[in-house]
Design an enzyme around this catalytic site. Structure first.
Site, PDB file in Angstrom:
ATOM      1  N   ASP A  34       0.842  -1.205   0.000  1.00  0.00           N
ATOM      2  CA  ASP A  34       0.000   0.000   0.000  1.00  0.00           C
ATOM      3  C   ASP A  34       0.879   1.259   0.000  1.00  0.00           C
ATOM      4  O   ASP A  34       0.686   2.179  -0.808  1.00  0.00           O
ATOM      5  CB  ASP A  34      -0.893  -0.060   1.257  1.00  0.00           C
ATOM      6  CG  ASP A  34      -2.013   0.970   1.262  1.00  0.00           C
ATOM      7  OD1 ASP A  34      -2.243   1.600   0.214  1.00  0.00           O
ATOM      8  OD2 ASP A  34      -2.656   1.120   2.325  1.00  0.00           O
ATOM      9  N   THR A 122      -0.764 -11.233   3.270  1.00  0.00           N
ATOM     10  CA  THR A 122       0.358 -12.073   3.723  1.00  0.00           C
ATOM     11  C   THR A 122       1.498 -11.294   4.367  1.00  0.00           C
ATOM     12  O   THR A 122       2.516 -11.862   4.724  1.00  0.00           O
ATOM     13  CB  THR A 122       0.948 -12.905   2.555  1.00  0.00           C
ATOM     14  OG1 THR A 122       1.493 -11.999   1.578  1.00  0.00           O
ATOM     15  CG2 THR A 122      -0.103 -13.787   1.923  1.00  0.00           C
TER      16      THR A 122
END
Ligand code: AR6
Length: 172
Positions: A34, A122
């Site tokens: 992100d 993850t």
């Protein structure tokens, strides 16, 4: 039927129609992939995210997705989705699968032909790599026949361990 492939690399440099962001429900950036996407895309992406209306689950509830432009990235669109925080319960796989399915449905709606996914949940969200890869591949294979505009799905792994898991599972 679309091609499904795996590469090792950085999702921010992918020249596909859309990349998927493993965001949080504020959609205003964070760490991991992100952070990398927002840094590479620049202010324009942040400002577009800021305009997305906030609902009870934030701008993007877990398991759902929101499509924006891509700022300075080489792709055309960013599909933001929010994965589950891994807790080991039965609901985790459903929410993670929903992320992949909903991103592909959104891509179909947008006429997207090629897209790249990171390994959602993850990192910070703690989903075990192999379990997450199984959910991701099954969800993509399940929904692809219903999203015929999408011709290429690329899993972009940031480390060798994830890459090897995908390589192995995609052969099955
Ligand atoms: N390209 C491709 N994959 C990457 C990149 C990159 N540039 N950078 C990291 N990864 P994470 P999450 C991989 O933590 O677990 C954020 O703060 C990384 O190796 O980015 O879904 C959000 O704002 C890992 O395999 O996402 C949320 O708060 C994968 O991307 C939260 O983290 C996902 O790791 C979301 O956590």
């Amino acid at each position: 039927m679309a091609n499904i492939e795996v590469i090792m690399g950085d999702i921010t440099t992918q020249k596909v129609d859309a990349i998927v962001n493993a965001a949080n429900s504020t959609m205003l950036g964070g760490g991991g992939v992100d952070g990398a996407i927002h840094r590479a895309a620049g202010r324009e992406l942040y400002e577009e995210c800021l305009k997305v209306p906030e609902g009870p689950g934030g701008r993007c509830p877990r398991g759902q997705c929101v499509v924006t432009g891509a700022g300075r990235l080489p792709c055309k669109k960013v599909i933001h989705t929010v994965g589950p925080v891994y807790g080991g319960g039965a609901g985790d796989a459903k929410v993670l699968g929903d992320c992949y399915r909903n991103c592909l449905v959104a891509a179909e709606r947008e006429g997207i032909e090629s897209m790249a996914f990171p390994n959602i949940s993850t990192g910070v969200y703690g989903y075990p790599l192999r379990e997450a890869a199984e959910v991701a591949i099954n969800a993509v294979r399940e929904i692809l026949p219903k999203t015929p505009s999408v011709k290429l799905v690329r899993f972009v792994c940031f480390n060798r361990e994830n890459y090897q898991i995908y390589e192995e599972l995609l052969k099955r």
